[in-house]
Design an enzyme around this catalytic site. Structure first.
Site, PDB file in Angstrom:
ATOM      1  N   ASP A 197      -8.216  -5.555  12.436  1.00  0.00           N
ATOM      2  CA  ASP A 197      -9.491  -4.993  11.984  1.00  0.00           C
ATOM      3  C   ASP A 197     -10.587  -6.056  11.928  1.00  0.00           C
ATOM      4  O   ASP A 197     -11.773  -5.717  11.897  1.00  0.00           O
ATOM      5  CB  ASP A 197      -9.336  -4.345  10.600  1.00  0.00           C
ATOM      6  CG  ASP A 197      -8.595  -3.023  10.679  1.00  0.00           C
ATOM      7  OD1 ASP A 197      -8.255  -2.608  11.797  1.00  0.00           O
ATOM      8  OD2 ASP A 197      -8.353  -2.413   9.629  1.00  0.00           O
ATOM      9  N   ARG A 228       0.841  -1.199   0.000  1.00  0.00           N
ATOM     10  CA  ARG A 228       0.000   0.000   0.000  1.00  0.00           C
ATOM     11  C   ARG A 228       0.880   1.255   0.000  1.00  0.00           C
ATOM     12  O   ARG A 228       0.527   2.274  -0.595  1.00  0.00           O
ATOM     13  CB  ARG A 228      -0.951   0.012   1.198  1.00  0.00           C
ATOM     14  CG  ARG A 228      -0.261   0.064   2.551  1.00  0.00           C
ATOM     15  CD  ARG A 228      -1.226   0.396   3.673  1.00  0.00           C
ATOM     16  NE  ARG A 228      -0.595   0.309   4.980  1.00  0.00           N
ATOM     17  CZ  ARG A 228      -1.074   0.860   6.079  1.00  0.00           C
ATOM     18  NH1 ARG A 228      -2.186   1.558   6.033  1.00  0.00           N
ATOM     19  NH2 ARG A 228      -0.455   0.724   7.234  1.00  0.00           N
ATOM     20  N   ARG A 260      -1.590  -4.456   3.713  1.00  0.00           N
ATOM     21  CA  ARG A 260      -1.223  -3.606   4.843  1.00  0.00           C
ATOM     22  C   ARG A 260       0.093  -4.066   5.485  1.00  0.00           C
ATOM     23  O   ARG A 260       0.859  -3.260   6.001  1.00  0.00           O
ATOM     24  CB  ARG A 260      -2.346  -3.663   5.892  1.00  0.00           C
ATOM     25  CG  ARG A 260      -2.078  -2.893   7.161  1.00  0.00           C
ATOM     26  CD  ARG A 260      -3.196  -3.157   8.162  1.00  0.00           C
ATOM     27  NE  ARG A 260      -3.131  -2.300   9.335  1.00  0.00           N
ATOM     28  CZ  ARG A 260      -3.958  -2.395  10.364  1.00  0.00           C
ATOM     29  NH1 ARG A 260      -4.919  -3.299  10.355  1.00  0.00           N
ATOM     30  NH2 ARG A 260      -3.833  -1.581  11.397  1.00  0.00           N
ATOM     31  N   GLU A 312     -18.242   4.911  -1.199  1.00  0.00           N
ATOM     32  CA  GLU A 312     -17.450   4.197  -2.211  1.00  0.00           C
ATOM     33  C   GLU A 312     -18.200   3.991  -3.522  1.00  0.00           C
ATOM     34  O   GLU A 312     -17.596   4.041  -4.608  1.00  0.00           O
ATOM     35  CB  GLU A 312     -16.995   2.845  -1.648  1.00  0.00           C
ATOM     36  CG  GLU A 312     -16.019   2.943  -0.484  1.00  0.00           C
ATOM     37  CD  GLU A 312     -16.694   3.140   0.857  1.00  0.00           C
ATOM     38  OE1 GLU A 312     -15.983   3.264   1.876  1.00  0.00           O
ATOM     39  OE2 GLU A 312     -17.951   3.172   0.898  1.00  0.00           O
ATOM     40  N   HIS A 359      -5.439  -3.065   1.822  1.00  0.00           N
ATOM     41  CA  HIS A 359      -5.897  -3.810   2.998  1.00  0.00           C
ATOM     42  C   HIS A 359      -6.655  -5.086   2.625  1.00  0.00           C
ATOM     43  O   HIS A 359      -7.692  -5.417   3.191  1.00  0.00           O
ATOM     44  CB  HIS A 359      -6.781  -2.929   3.889  1.00  0.00           C
ATOM     45  CG  HIS A 359      -6.043  -1.776   4.502  1.00  0.00           C
ATOM     46  ND1 HIS A 359      -5.515  -0.747   3.751  1.00  0.00           N
ATOM     47  CD2 HIS A 359      -5.739  -1.503   5.797  1.00  0.00           C
ATOM     48  CE1 HIS A 359      -4.916   0.131   4.552  1.00  0.00           C
ATOM     49  NE2 HIS A 359      -5.031  -0.309   5.796  1.00  0.00           N
ATOM     50  N   PHE A 381     -14.366  -2.690   0.522  1.00  0.00           N
ATOM     51  CA  PHE A 381     -15.317  -1.698   0.033  1.00  0.00           C
ATOM     52  C   PHE A 381     -15.265  -1.566  -1.486  1.00  0.00           C
ATOM     53  O   PHE A 381     -16.295  -1.348  -2.123  1.00  0.00           O
ATOM     54  CB  PHE A 381     -15.048  -0.345   0.686  1.00  0.00           C
ATOM     55  CG  PHE A 381     -14.988  -0.407   2.187  1.00  0.00           C
ATOM     56  CD1 PHE A 381     -15.874  -1.198   2.899  1.00  0.00           C
ATOM     57  CD2 PHE A 381     -14.033   0.311   2.890  1.00  0.00           C
ATOM     58  CE1 PHE A 381     -15.824  -1.267   4.291  1.00  0.00           C
ATOM     59  CE2 PHE A 381     -13.976   0.253   4.276  1.00  0.00           C
ATOM     60  CZ  PHE A 381     -14.873  -0.543   4.982  1.00  0.00           C
TER      61      PHE A 381
END
Length: 330
Positions: free
Chosen positions: A121, A14, A171, A62, A113, A87
């Site tokens: 998460d 990322r 990530r 999004e 991610h 998303f």
């Protein structure tokens, strides 16, 4: 070529995404970056600092972002729509399909991610289904780079490609195994990282370095594994996969994604028709992830080097036993 070093520098792809967007932004005013209130996490914030007029924060919307990206592409801009994989592929699937895929617009989707390495998460944000979803959209290119060098090269290739591209980033910092001075990225072309005659391990994304480490462990048991990096899952490098299948006679796929619909499924779709052989798919089984550190989760689900090593060894051992008739009950 690529090498694995124990002291290799580790960089999250990322971060690579954000950095190369700045480089491309300096080269072309057509490039526009969109984000959905996640610029700090997706690393597009670095682009925003340099080119504030070409960075659009769409807020936590999004689906709208994908529509805006489609509109920009229709005017000749080259938009990179950025958000978490969950998303981008999940929440906004309809807009990606109908507003970007159907008209085959020149939109690049930067999905960060991805996979269980999102870690703490938890399951809601650990997207292990995105490759499967994007594979179903006609004309969608899917790229899942393995390290910093490949990630930057893939973004450049996506920019130069005319059509929709789904780029998958992670990530977790991963080892840099490619040499930036010699590495060449080509959409749809896999990379042979290690030759071998006993079994082929085909990996993608962060699992590439883990697969290479597993191959070193297998060598200690006199199992000579061929390792292939498939950074482009669609279009798949069919020629390379078929050649490897004929060469070793058995194959293992490794991905930080569900074994349903991802790299393993794409390869099995090909082999079942043209070169039927035994295939072991290593990835997330038919389960959701859970909260925990990225390394803890990779270990628990058998996606670290040791887990891959154990599964490949058992697969090869059983295959050889079946081939020699040692498992036949008399």
């Amino acid at each position: 070529m690529s090498v694995v070093m124990k002291d290799a520098i580790k960089i999250a792809t990322r971060d690579s995404y954000g950095n190369v967007l700045v480089e491309l932004g300096k080269e072309s005013e057509k490039l526009v970056v969109l984000d959905s209130d996640l610029a700090a996490a997706t690393k597009t914030g670095v682009f925003k600092k340099v080119f504030p007029d070409r960075h659009i924060d769409c807020g936590i919307a999004e689906c709208n972002m994908m529509g805006i990206a489609a509109g920009l592409a229709a005017t000749g801009k080259i938009p990179f729509a950025s958000t978490f994989a969950m998303f981008a592929a999940g929440r906004a699937f309809e807009q990606v399909r109908n507003s970007i895929g159907y008209p085959h617009l020149n939109v690049k989707i930067g999905a960060t991610h991805a996979g269980i390495s999102v870690g703490e998460d938890g399951a809601t944000h650990q997207c292990n289904e995105d490759i499967a979803l994007m594979r179903t959209i006609p004309g969608m290119v899917i790229i899942n780079p393995c390290d910093d060098v490949e990630a930057k090269a893939s973004v450049r290739a996506a920019y130069e490609y005319d059509g929709p591209v789904y780029l998958r980033f992670g990530r977790l910092p991963v080892p840099v195994i490619n040499d930036a001075t010699t590495y060449e990225f080509k959409i749809g072309k896999g990379v042979v990282l290690k030759e071998g005659k006993d079994v082929t391990i085909v990996a993608t994304g962060l699992e590439v370095s883990e697969a290479l480490a597993a191959a070193e462990m297998l060598a200690q048991d006199k199992i000579d594994a061929k390792v292939i990096n498939i950074h482009t899952i669609k279009p798949l490098d069919e020629e390379l996969i078929l050649f490897a299948a004929k060469e070793t006679g058995k194959m293992v796929t490794v991905e930080e994604h569900s074994i349903i619909g991802g790299l393993g499924s794409a390869i099995c779709d090909l082999l079942s028709v043209q070169e039927p052989i035994s295939v072991l798919k290593i990835g997330m089984e038919d389960v959701f992830g859970e909260s925990g550190t990225a390394l803890q989760l990779l270990k628990k689900y058998g996606l670290d080097a040791e887990g891959i090593y154990k599964k490949v060894k058992a697969f090869v051992t059983k295959y050889n036993a079946d081939a020699t008739g040692e498992n036949v009950v008399k």
